[in-house]
Design an enzyme around this catalytic site. Structure first.
Site, PDB file in Angstrom:
ATOM      1  N   HIS A  95       0.860  -1.188   0.000  1.00  6.52           N
ATOM      2  CA  HIS A  95       0.000   0.000   0.000  1.00  6.52           C
ATOM      3  C   HIS A  95       0.894   1.236   0.000  1.00  6.52           C
ATOM      4  O   HIS A  95       1.738   1.402   0.882  1.00  6.52           O
ATOM      5  CB  HIS A  95      -0.928  -0.002   1.215  1.00  6.52           C
ATOM      6  CG  HIS A  95      -1.968  -1.080   1.162  1.00  6.52           C
ATOM      7  ND1 HIS A  95      -2.337  -1.810   2.266  1.00  6.52           N
ATOM      8  CD2 HIS A  95      -2.704  -1.546   0.121  1.00  6.52           C
ATOM      9  CE1 HIS A  95      -3.273  -2.685   1.913  1.00  6.52           C
ATOM     10  NE2 HIS A  95      -3.514  -2.547   0.617  1.00  6.52           N
TER      11      HIS A  95
ATOM     12  N   GLU B  69       1.959   3.754   3.070  1.00  6.64           N
ATOM     13  CA  GLU B  69       2.510   3.189   4.298  1.00  6.64           C
ATOM     14  C   GLU B  69       4.039   3.202   4.231  1.00  6.64           C
ATOM     15  O   GLU B  69       4.692   2.172   4.101  1.00  6.64           O
ATOM     16  CB  GLU B  69       1.933   1.790   4.510  1.00  6.64           C
ATOM     17  CG  GLU B  69       0.414   1.811   4.650  1.00  6.64           C
ATOM     18  CD  GLU B  69      -0.253   0.448   4.535  1.00  6.64           C
ATOM     19  OE1 GLU B  69       0.470  -0.576   4.532  1.00  6.64           O
ATOM     20  OE2 GLU B  69      -1.498   0.401   4.452  1.00  6.64           O
TER      21      GLU B  69
ATOM     22  N   ARG C 122      -3.254   4.846  -1.919  1.00  5.87           N
ATOM     23  CA  ARG C 122      -3.136   3.491  -1.384  1.00  5.87           C
ATOM     24  C   ARG C 122      -2.908   2.438  -2.476  1.00  5.87           C
ATOM     25  O   ARG C 122      -2.103   1.527  -2.316  1.00  5.87           O
ATOM     26  CB  ARG C 122      -4.419   3.153  -0.625  1.00  5.87           C
ATOM     27  CG  ARG C 122      -4.597   1.692  -0.210  1.00  5.87           C
ATOM     28  CD  ARG C 122      -5.961   1.519   0.450  1.00  5.87           C
ATOM     29  NE  ARG C 122      -6.343   0.131   0.630  1.00  5.87           N
ATOM     30  CZ  ARG C 122      -6.124  -0.576   1.746  1.00  5.87           C
ATOM     31  NH1 ARG C 122      -5.487  -0.022   2.752  1.00  5.87           N
ATOM     32  NH2 ARG C 122      -6.524  -1.820   1.848  1.00  5.87           N
TER      33      ARG C 122
ATOM     34  N   HIS D  60       3.101  -3.689   6.704  1.00  2.00           N
ATOM     35  CA  HIS D  60       2.077  -2.670   6.504  1.00  2.00           C
ATOM     36  C   HIS D  60       2.115  -1.667   7.657  1.00  2.00           C
ATOM     37  O   HIS D  60       2.916  -1.779   8.572  1.00  2.00           O
ATOM     38  CB  HIS D  60       0.692  -3.320   6.456  1.00  2.00           C
ATOM     39  CG  HIS D  60       0.509  -4.317   5.363  1.00  2.00           C
ATOM     40  ND1 HIS D  60      -0.223  -4.070   4.231  1.00  2.00           N
ATOM     41  CD2 HIS D  60       0.966  -5.594   5.230  1.00  2.00           C
ATOM     42  CE1 HIS D  60      -0.218  -5.138   3.446  1.00  2.00           C
ATOM     43  NE2 HIS D  60       0.507  -6.072   4.029  1.00  2.00           N
TER      44      HIS D  60
ATOM     45  N   GLU E   4       1.569  -5.074  11.031  1.00  3.07           N
ATOM     46  CA  GLU E   4       1.048  -3.711  10.996  1.00  3.07           C
ATOM     47  C   GLU E   4       1.919  -2.914  11.962  1.00  3.07           C
ATOM     48  O   GLU E   4       1.794  -3.063  13.183  1.00  3.07           O
ATOM     49  CB  GLU E   4      -0.429  -3.665  11.429  1.00  3.07           C
ATOM     50  CG  GLU E   4      -1.384  -4.366  10.469  1.00  3.07           C
ATOM     51  CD  GLU E   4      -1.683  -3.544   9.227  1.00  3.07           C
ATOM     52  OE1 GLU E   4      -1.270  -2.365   9.174  1.00  3.07           O
ATOM     53  OE2 GLU E   4      -2.339  -4.084   8.305  1.00  3.07           O
TER      54      GLU E   4
END
Length: 438
Positions: A197, A200, A255, A325, A399
Protein backbone atom coordinates in the site's frame (compact mmCIF):
# COMPACT_ATOMS: atom_id res chain seq x y z
CA UNK A 1 -7.07 18.84 24.71
CA UNK A 2 -10.54 17.94 25.97
CA UNK A 3 -12.84 15.40 24.45
CA UNK A 4 -15.94 16.83 22.82
CA UNK A 5 -19.30 15.12 23.01
CA UNK A 6 -20.72 12.86 25.65
CA UNK A 7 -18.70 11.81 28.74
CA UNK A 8 -16.58 8.70 28.39
CA UNK A 9 -18.01 5.58 29.96
CA UNK A 10 -15.80 2.77 31.23
CA UNK A 11 -16.88 0.71 28.23
CA UNK A 12 -15.97 3.44 25.79
CA UNK A 13 -12.61 4.02 27.42
CA UNK A 14 -11.65 0.39 26.85
CA UNK A 15 -12.51 0.36 23.16
CA UNK A 16 -10.04 1.03 20.37
CA UNK A 17 -10.28 4.59 19.15
CA UNK A 18 -11.62 5.67 15.82
CA UNK A 19 -10.15 8.41 13.72
CA UNK A 20 -11.83 10.66 11.26
CA UNK A 21 -9.77 12.61 8.80
CA UNK A 22 -11.53 15.87 7.90
CA UNK A 23 -10.75 18.41 5.23
CA UNK A 24 -11.50 22.04 6.12
CA UNK A 25 -9.89 24.35 3.60
CA UNK A 26 -7.76 27.15 4.98
CA UNK A 27 -5.30 29.56 3.36
CA UNK A 28 -1.76 28.21 2.97
CA UNK A 29 1.44 28.91 1.11
CA UNK A 30 3.19 25.55 0.93
CA UNK A 31 3.85 23.92 -2.43
CA UNK A 32 4.06 20.42 -1.00
CA UNK A 33 1.40 18.35 -2.80
CA UNK A 34 0.09 21.69 -4.16
CA UNK A 35 -1.04 22.56 -0.64
CA UNK A 36 -3.95 20.16 -1.08
CA UNK A 37 -4.12 19.22 2.63
CA UNK A 38 -4.18 22.76 4.05
CA UNK A 39 -6.48 22.85 7.06
CA UNK A 40 -7.13 19.11 7.12
CA UNK A 41 -7.78 17.83 10.60
CA UNK A 42 -7.49 14.45 12.29
CA UNK A 43 -10.39 13.67 14.60
CA UNK A 44 -10.66 10.68 16.90
CA UNK A 45 -14.01 8.93 17.35
CA UNK A 46 -15.27 6.24 19.70
CA UNK A 47 -18.56 4.67 18.59
CA UNK A 48 -20.23 3.49 21.80
CA UNK A 49 -22.67 1.06 20.22
CA UNK A 50 -23.50 -0.81 17.06
CA UNK A 51 -26.22 1.78 16.45
CA UNK A 52 -23.60 4.54 16.36
CA UNK A 53 -21.41 2.41 14.10
CA UNK A 54 -24.32 1.85 11.72
CA UNK A 55 -25.00 5.58 11.60
CA UNK A 56 -21.33 6.21 10.79
CA UNK A 57 -21.45 3.69 7.94
CA UNK A 58 -24.48 5.46 6.51
CA UNK A 59 -22.96 8.93 6.54
CA UNK A 60 -19.63 7.62 5.27
CA UNK A 61 -21.41 6.26 2.20
CA UNK A 62 -23.38 9.48 1.76
CA UNK A 63 -20.29 11.69 1.91
CA UNK A 64 -18.15 9.25 -0.14
CA UNK A 65 -15.34 9.51 2.36
CA UNK A 66 -11.86 8.03 1.98
CA UNK A 67 -11.30 5.49 4.73
CA UNK A 68 -7.86 5.04 6.24
CA UNK A 69 -8.47 2.43 8.91
CA UNK A 70 -10.30 0.15 8.42
CA UNK A 71 -10.11 0.10 4.65
CA UNK A 72 -13.77 -0.63 4.02
CA UNK A 73 -17.02 0.92 5.24
CA UNK A 74 -18.28 -2.57 6.00
CA UNK A 75 -15.66 -2.85 8.75
CA UNK A 76 -16.90 0.20 10.67
CA UNK A 77 -18.33 -1.18 13.90
CA UNK A 78 -18.17 -0.74 17.63
CA UNK A 79 -14.54 -0.73 18.72
CA UNK A 80 -13.04 -0.74 15.22
CA UNK A 81 -10.44 1.92 14.43
CA UNK A 82 -11.74 4.15 11.63
CA UNK A 83 -9.77 6.83 9.77
CA UNK A 84 -11.70 8.80 7.19
CA UNK A 85 -10.80 11.56 4.75
CA UNK A 86 -13.80 13.84 4.22
CA UNK A 87 -13.80 16.32 1.31
CA UNK A 88 -14.21 20.02 2.10
CA UNK A 89 -17.84 20.08 1.07
CA UNK A 90 -18.66 17.25 3.46
CA UNK A 91 -16.81 18.32 6.60
CA UNK A 92 -19.51 20.63 7.96
CA UNK A 93 -22.17 17.98 7.40
CA UNK A 94 -20.11 15.38 9.22
CA UNK A 95 -19.31 17.62 12.18
CA UNK A 96 -22.98 18.57 12.47
CA UNK A 97 -23.88 14.89 12.40
CA UNK A 98 -21.40 14.00 15.12
CA UNK A 99 -22.67 16.73 17.39
CA UNK A 100 -26.32 15.89 16.77
CA UNK A 101 -25.71 12.17 17.30
CA UNK A 102 -23.65 12.99 20.41
CA UNK A 103 -20.78 10.74 19.27
CA UNK A 104 -17.55 11.25 21.17
CA UNK A 105 -14.69 12.81 19.20
CA UNK A 106 -11.39 14.56 19.75
CA UNK A 107 -9.30 16.70 17.39
CA UNK A 108 -5.78 15.26 17.27
CA UNK A 109 -4.20 17.25 14.42
CA UNK A 110 -5.30 20.79 13.71
CA UNK A 111 -3.69 21.15 10.29
CA UNK A 112 -2.53 18.10 8.36
CA UNK A 113 -0.66 20.20 5.80
CA UNK A 114 1.56 21.57 8.56
CA UNK A 115 2.10 18.05 9.85
CA UNK A 116 3.17 17.01 6.36
CA UNK A 117 5.55 19.95 6.09
CA UNK A 118 7.19 19.09 9.39
CA UNK A 119 7.82 15.44 8.69
CA UNK A 120 7.05 14.63 5.07
CA UNK A 121 10.44 13.08 4.29
CA UNK A 122 10.31 14.62 0.81
CA UNK A 123 13.69 15.78 -0.42
CA UNK A 124 15.71 15.74 -3.65
CA UNK A 125 17.33 12.38 -4.51
CA UNK A 126 20.94 12.04 -3.38
CA UNK A 127 23.89 10.01 -4.55
CA UNK A 128 25.49 7.70 -2.00
CA UNK A 129 29.16 6.81 -1.81
CA UNK A 130 28.94 3.99 0.70
CA UNK A 131 26.52 2.00 2.81
CA UNK A 132 27.56 3.84 5.97
CA UNK A 133 26.68 7.23 4.43
CA UNK A 134 23.13 6.24 3.59
CA UNK A 135 20.64 7.68 6.07
CA UNK A 136 18.25 4.96 7.18
CA UNK A 137 16.40 7.26 9.57
CA UNK A 138 14.61 9.22 6.84
CA UNK A 139 12.07 8.19 4.22
CA UNK A 140 13.38 7.69 0.71
CA UNK A 141 11.86 8.18 -2.73
CA UNK A 142 11.52 5.27 -5.16
CA UNK A 143 14.48 6.57 -7.17
CA UNK A 144 16.68 6.67 -4.07
CA UNK A 145 15.65 3.19 -2.99
CA UNK A 146 16.35 1.68 -6.40
CA UNK A 147 19.70 3.47 -6.62
CA UNK A 148 20.52 2.12 -3.16
CA UNK A 149 19.63 -1.41 -4.29
CA UNK A 150 21.87 -1.10 -7.33
CA UNK A 151 24.73 0.21 -5.21
CA UNK A 152 24.49 -2.73 -2.79
CA UNK A 153 24.35 -5.15 -5.70
CA UNK A 154 27.61 -3.70 -7.02
CA UNK A 155 29.46 -3.48 -3.70
CA UNK A 156 28.21 -6.47 -1.65
CA UNK A 157 28.04 -9.22 -4.26
CA UNK A 158 29.05 -11.83 -1.70
CA UNK A 159 25.76 -11.51 0.17
CA UNK A 160 23.44 -9.67 -2.24
CA UNK A 161 22.07 -10.31 -5.70
CA UNK A 162 19.60 -7.86 -7.26
CA UNK A 163 17.16 -8.95 -9.95
CA UNK A 164 13.84 -7.95 -11.49
CA UNK A 165 10.74 -10.14 -11.47
CA UNK A 166 8.83 -8.04 -13.99
CA UNK A 167 7.47 -4.57 -14.62
CA UNK A 168 4.71 -2.50 -13.07
CA UNK A 169 1.66 -1.16 -14.88
CA UNK A 170 3.56 2.04 -15.68
CA UNK A 171 6.64 0.13 -16.80
CA UNK A 172 8.86 0.41 -13.72
CA UNK A 173 11.08 -2.57 -12.87
CA UNK A 174 10.04 -4.72 -9.90
CA UNK A 175 13.35 -5.21 -8.12
CA UNK A 176 14.08 -7.85 -5.48
CA UNK A 177 17.21 -8.38 -3.40
CA UNK A 178 18.35 -11.94 -2.71
CA UNK A 179 20.22 -11.75 0.58
CA UNK A 180 22.29 -14.55 2.09
CA UNK A 181 25.59 -16.38 1.91
CA UNK A 182 25.85 -18.58 -1.17
CA UNK A 183 26.92 -21.66 0.74
CA UNK A 184 24.85 -24.03 -1.40
CA UNK A 185 22.53 -23.82 -4.36
CA UNK A 186 19.27 -24.54 -2.54
CA UNK A 187 18.46 -23.27 0.92
CA UNK A 188 15.19 -22.56 2.62
CA UNK A 189 14.11 -18.98 2.08
CA UNK A 190 12.04 -16.16 3.54
CA UNK A 191 10.10 -13.70 1.36
CA UNK A 192 9.74 -10.14 2.67
CA UNK A 193 7.76 -7.43 0.91
CA UNK A 194 7.06 -3.84 1.92
CA UNK A 195 4.95 -1.06 0.46
CA UNK A 196 2.07 -3.04 -1.02
CA UNK A 197 0.00 0.00 0.00
CA UNK A 198 1.65 3.17 -1.27
CA UNK A 199 1.03 5.53 1.66
CA UNK A 200 2.51 3.19 4.30
CA UNK A 201 6.04 4.60 4.08
CA UNK A 202 7.38 2.93 7.23
CA UNK A 203 7.21 -0.41 5.38
CA UNK A 204 9.89 0.34 2.74
CA UNK A 205 11.92 2.04 5.47
CA UNK A 206 11.94 -1.23 7.42
CA UNK A 207 12.89 -3.33 4.38
CA UNK A 208 15.93 -1.11 3.90
CA UNK A 209 16.74 -1.25 7.60
CA UNK A 210 16.66 -5.07 7.55
CA UNK A 211 19.14 -5.24 4.67
CA UNK A 212 21.42 -2.71 6.35
CA UNK A 213 21.43 -4.65 9.63
CA UNK A 214 22.12 -7.92 7.84
CA UNK A 215 25.15 -6.50 6.03
CA UNK A 216 26.59 -4.56 8.97
CA UNK A 217 26.14 -7.26 11.65
CA UNK A 218 26.76 -10.42 9.64
CA UNK A 219 30.26 -10.85 11.09
CA UNK A 220 29.57 -9.67 14.64
CA UNK A 221 26.10 -11.10 15.42
CA UNK A 222 25.94 -14.93 15.71
CA UNK A 223 22.17 -14.93 15.11
CA UNK A 224 22.44 -12.87 11.94
CA UNK A 225 25.36 -14.99 10.75
CA UNK A 226 23.31 -18.16 11.25
CA UNK A 227 20.39 -16.62 9.37
CA UNK A 228 22.55 -15.56 6.44
CA UNK A 229 24.36 -18.90 6.33
CA UNK A 230 21.28 -21.13 6.46
CA UNK A 231 18.57 -19.05 4.78
CA UNK A 232 18.04 -16.85 1.76
CA UNK A 233 15.94 -13.71 2.12
CA UNK A 234 14.08 -12.39 -0.90
CA UNK A 235 13.38 -8.75 -0.09
CA UNK A 236 11.15 -6.46 -2.14
CA UNK A 237 11.49 -2.99 -0.57
CA UNK A 238 8.70 -1.47 -2.68
CA UNK A 239 6.00 -3.77 -3.99
CA UNK A 240 3.67 -1.09 -5.33
CA UNK A 241 6.27 1.00 -7.14
CA UNK A 242 3.82 3.11 -9.18
CA UNK A 243 1.64 3.91 -6.18
CA UNK A 244 4.62 4.67 -3.96
CA UNK A 245 6.04 7.08 -6.52
CA UNK A 246 2.61 8.74 -6.82
CA UNK A 247 2.42 9.13 -3.03
CA UNK A 248 5.63 11.18 -3.19
CA UNK A 249 4.69 13.32 -6.18
CA UNK A 250 0.90 13.78 -6.14
CA UNK A 251 -1.08 12.32 -3.25
CA UNK A 252 0.59 11.45 0.05
CA UNK A 253 -2.35 9.23 1.03
CA UNK A 254 -2.66 7.19 -2.17
CA UNK A 255 -3.14 3.49 -1.38
CA UNK A 256 -3.70 1.50 -4.58
CA UNK A 257 -1.77 0.67 -7.74
CA UNK A 258 -2.03 3.05 -10.71
CA UNK A 259 -3.68 0.85 -13.35
CA UNK A 260 -6.40 2.34 -15.53
CA UNK A 261 -9.98 1.15 -15.81
CA UNK A 262 -11.58 1.54 -19.23
CA UNK A 263 -15.08 2.15 -17.84
CA UNK A 264 -14.30 4.41 -14.87
CA UNK A 265 -12.13 7.47 -14.36
CA UNK A 266 -10.87 6.07 -11.05
CA UNK A 267 -7.45 4.46 -11.13
CA UNK A 268 -5.81 1.65 -9.24
CA UNK A 269 -6.51 -1.64 -7.50
CA UNK A 270 -5.89 -2.62 -3.89
CA UNK A 271 -2.89 -4.90 -4.36
CA UNK A 272 -3.78 -6.68 -1.13
CA UNK A 273 -7.26 -7.65 -2.39
CA UNK A 274 -6.14 -8.88 -5.82
CA UNK A 275 -4.92 -12.38 -4.94
CA UNK A 276 -6.68 -15.58 -5.93
CA UNK A 277 -7.98 -16.64 -2.52
CA UNK A 278 -11.68 -15.96 -1.93
CA UNK A 279 -11.18 -13.10 -4.37
CA UNK A 280 -13.57 -10.16 -4.07
CA UNK A 281 -15.54 -11.56 -1.14
CA UNK A 282 -16.01 -9.88 2.25
CA UNK A 283 -13.75 -6.90 2.91
CA UNK A 284 -13.14 -6.15 -0.76
CA UNK A 285 -15.04 -3.93 -3.17
CA UNK A 286 -16.07 -4.49 -6.78
CA UNK A 287 -16.20 -0.74 -7.47
CA UNK A 288 -13.07 0.73 -9.12
CA UNK A 289 -13.34 3.98 -7.17
CA UNK A 290 -13.08 2.27 -3.76
CA UNK A 291 -9.78 1.92 -1.95
CA UNK A 292 -10.40 -1.81 -1.48
CA UNK A 293 -11.22 -2.45 -5.16
CA UNK A 294 -10.31 -6.07 -5.86
CA UNK A 295 -9.62 -5.52 -9.56
CA UNK A 296 -11.35 -6.92 -12.67
CA UNK A 297 -9.99 -10.43 -11.98
CA UNK A 298 -7.44 -12.12 -9.66
CA UNK A 299 -3.82 -11.14 -10.37
CA UNK A 300 -4.99 -8.44 -12.77
CA UNK A 301 -2.21 -6.18 -11.48
CA UNK A 302 1.19 -6.91 -13.06
CA UNK A 303 2.85 -6.32 -9.68
CA UNK A 304 0.70 -9.00 -8.01
CA UNK A 305 1.08 -11.35 -10.96
CA UNK A 306 4.87 -11.03 -10.91
CA UNK A 307 5.18 -11.76 -7.19
CA UNK A 308 2.66 -14.62 -7.37
CA UNK A 309 4.57 -16.20 -10.26
CA UNK A 310 7.85 -15.92 -8.37
CA UNK A 311 6.40 -17.44 -5.20
CA UNK A 312 4.77 -20.27 -7.15
CA UNK A 313 8.08 -21.03 -8.84
CA UNK A 314 10.03 -21.11 -5.57
CA UNK A 315 7.39 -22.38 -3.14
CA UNK A 316 9.32 -25.58 -2.38
CA UNK A 317 12.08 -23.56 -0.73
CA UNK A 318 10.23 -20.48 0.60
CA UNK A 319 9.12 -21.38 4.12
CA UNK A 320 8.00 -17.96 5.34
CA UNK A 321 6.17 -14.99 3.83
CA UNK A 322 6.33 -11.65 5.67
CA UNK A 323 4.48 -8.55 4.48
CA UNK A 324 4.90 -5.16 6.17
CA UNK A 325 2.08 -2.67 6.50
CA UNK A 326 0.99 0.23 8.70
CA UNK A 327 -0.54 1.00 11.05
CA UNK A 328 -2.04 -0.78 14.08
CA UNK A 329 0.85 -2.48 15.95
CA UNK A 330 -0.25 -6.02 15.17
CA UNK A 331 1.31 -9.27 14.02
CA UNK A 332 -1.27 -11.15 11.98
CA UNK A 333 -1.41 -14.62 10.51
CA UNK A 334 -4.07 -16.55 8.50
CA UNK A 335 -6.83 -16.57 7.96
CA UNK A 336 -7.98 -13.15 6.87
CA UNK A 337 -10.95 -14.27 4.80
CA UNK A 338 -12.67 -16.51 7.36
CA UNK A 339 -12.90 -17.33 11.04
CA UNK A 340 -11.10 -20.66 11.17
CA UNK A 341 -8.01 -22.21 12.72
CA UNK A 342 -5.10 -23.00 10.41
CA UNK A 343 -3.76 -26.59 10.49
CA UNK A 344 -0.34 -25.63 11.87
CA UNK A 345 -1.80 -23.16 14.37
CA UNK A 346 0.38 -24.19 17.32
CA UNK A 347 3.64 -23.63 15.39
CA UNK A 348 2.54 -20.29 13.94
CA UNK A 349 1.04 -19.10 17.23
CA UNK A 350 4.26 -19.96 19.05
CA UNK A 351 6.33 -18.03 16.51
CA UNK A 352 4.03 -15.00 16.78
CA UNK A 353 4.05 -15.06 20.58
CA UNK A 354 7.84 -15.13 20.74
CA UNK A 355 8.15 -12.47 18.05
CA UNK A 356 5.93 -9.90 19.79
CA UNK A 357 7.66 -10.59 23.11
CA UNK A 358 11.04 -9.98 21.48
CA UNK A 359 9.70 -6.77 19.93
CA UNK A 360 8.34 -5.53 23.26
CA UNK A 361 11.68 -6.16 24.99
CA UNK A 362 13.28 -3.14 23.26
CA UNK A 363 11.02 -0.17 24.07
CA UNK A 364 8.04 -1.80 25.74
CA UNK A 365 5.81 -1.37 22.68
CA UNK A 366 2.96 -3.87 22.71
CA UNK A 367 1.71 -5.62 19.60
CA UNK A 368 -1.49 -7.60 19.42
CA UNK A 369 -1.17 -10.88 17.57
CA UNK A 370 -3.49 -13.52 16.20
CA UNK A 371 -5.54 -14.52 13.15
CA UNK A 372 -6.17 -11.49 10.96
CA UNK A 373 -9.92 -12.10 10.73
CA UNK A 374 -10.51 -11.91 14.47
CA UNK A 375 -7.60 -9.63 15.45
CA UNK A 376 -8.21 -6.99 12.77
CA UNK A 377 -11.14 -7.71 10.46
CA UNK A 378 -12.24 -10.09 7.71
CA UNK A 379 -10.77 -9.37 4.27
CA UNK A 380 -10.52 -11.46 1.13
CA UNK A 381 -7.90 -11.74 -1.58
CA UNK A 382 -4.92 -10.94 0.66
CA UNK A 383 -1.33 -11.85 -0.12
CA UNK A 384 -0.85 -13.50 3.26
CA UNK A 385 -3.77 -15.90 2.82
CA UNK A 386 -2.73 -16.65 -0.76
CA UNK A 387 0.84 -17.45 0.28
CA UNK A 388 -0.41 -19.77 3.00
CA UNK A 389 -2.87 -21.55 0.72
CA UNK A 390 -0.09 -21.90 -1.89
CA UNK A 391 1.97 -23.92 0.57
CA UNK A 392 4.16 -21.46 2.49
CA UNK A 393 3.68 -22.61 6.12
CA UNK A 394 4.66 -19.43 7.98
CA UNK A 395 2.88 -16.37 6.64
CA UNK A 396 2.58 -13.13 8.59
CA UNK A 397 1.52 -9.55 8.06
CA UNK A 398 3.00 -6.89 10.31
CA UNK A 399 1.05 -3.71 11.00
CA UNK A 400 3.82 -1.43 12.24
CA UNK A 401 3.61 1.67 14.45
CA UNK A 402 1.56 3.44 15.56
CA UNK A 403 -2.03 2.95 16.76
CA UNK A 404 -3.40 6.12 15.21
CA UNK A 405 -1.85 9.21 16.78
CA UNK A 406 0.30 9.76 13.70
CA UNK A 407 -1.21 7.10 11.44
CA UNK A 408 0.38 7.13 7.98
CA UNK A 409 2.43 10.19 8.97
CA UNK A 410 4.75 8.37 11.34
CA UNK A 411 7.55 10.92 11.98
CA UNK A 412 11.05 10.15 10.77
CA UNK A 413 12.30 10.28 14.36
CA UNK A 414 10.31 7.07 14.98
CA UNK A 415 11.86 5.12 12.08
CA UNK A 416 14.85 3.99 14.15
CA UNK A 417 12.91 2.70 17.18
CA UNK A 418 10.24 1.10 14.98
CA UNK A 419 12.78 -0.71 12.83
CA UNK A 420 15.01 -1.69 15.76
CA UNK A 421 12.20 -3.43 17.61
CA UNK A 422 10.78 -5.00 14.44
CA UNK A 423 14.19 -6.46 13.60
CA UNK A 424 14.05 -8.57 16.75
CA UNK A 425 10.63 -9.90 15.81
CA UNK A 426 11.76 -10.85 12.30
CA UNK A 427 14.97 -12.46 13.54
CA UNK A 428 12.87 -14.44 16.01
CA UNK A 429 10.61 -15.73 13.24
CA UNK A 430 13.61 -16.58 11.03
CA UNK A 431 15.28 -18.52 13.83
CA UNK A 432 11.99 -20.31 14.44
CA UNK A 433 12.31 -21.75 10.94
CA UNK A 434 15.71 -23.21 11.79
CA UNK A 435 14.40 -25.04 14.85
CA UNK A 436 11.90 -27.84 15.18
CA UNK A 437 8.44 -26.62 15.98
CA UNK A 438 7.90 -26.83 19.75
Amino acid sequence: MKFLGKPRSQTAASLPLCLLFLKILQPGHSRLYSNRYAGDKVIRLIPNSEEEAYALKKICRQLKVDLWQPSSVSHVSEGIVTDVHVPQNGSRALLAFLQEANILYKILIEDLQKALEQGSGLRPPRNRRSLSEYNYEVYHSLEEIQNWMQYLNNTHSGLIHMFSIGKSYEGRPLFVLKLGRRSRAYKNAVWIDCGIHAREWIGPAFCQWFVKEALLTYKSDPTMRKMMNHLYFYIMPVFNVDGYHFSWTNDRFWRKTRSRNSRFHCRGVDANRNWKVKWCNEGASMHPCDDTYCGPFPESEPEVKAVANFLRKHKKHIKAYLSFHAYAQMLLYPYSYKYATIPNFSCVESAAYKAVNALRSVYGVRYRYGPASSTLYVSSGSSMDWAYKTGIPYTFAFELRDTGHFGFLLPEMLIQPTCTETMLAVKNIAMHLLRKCP
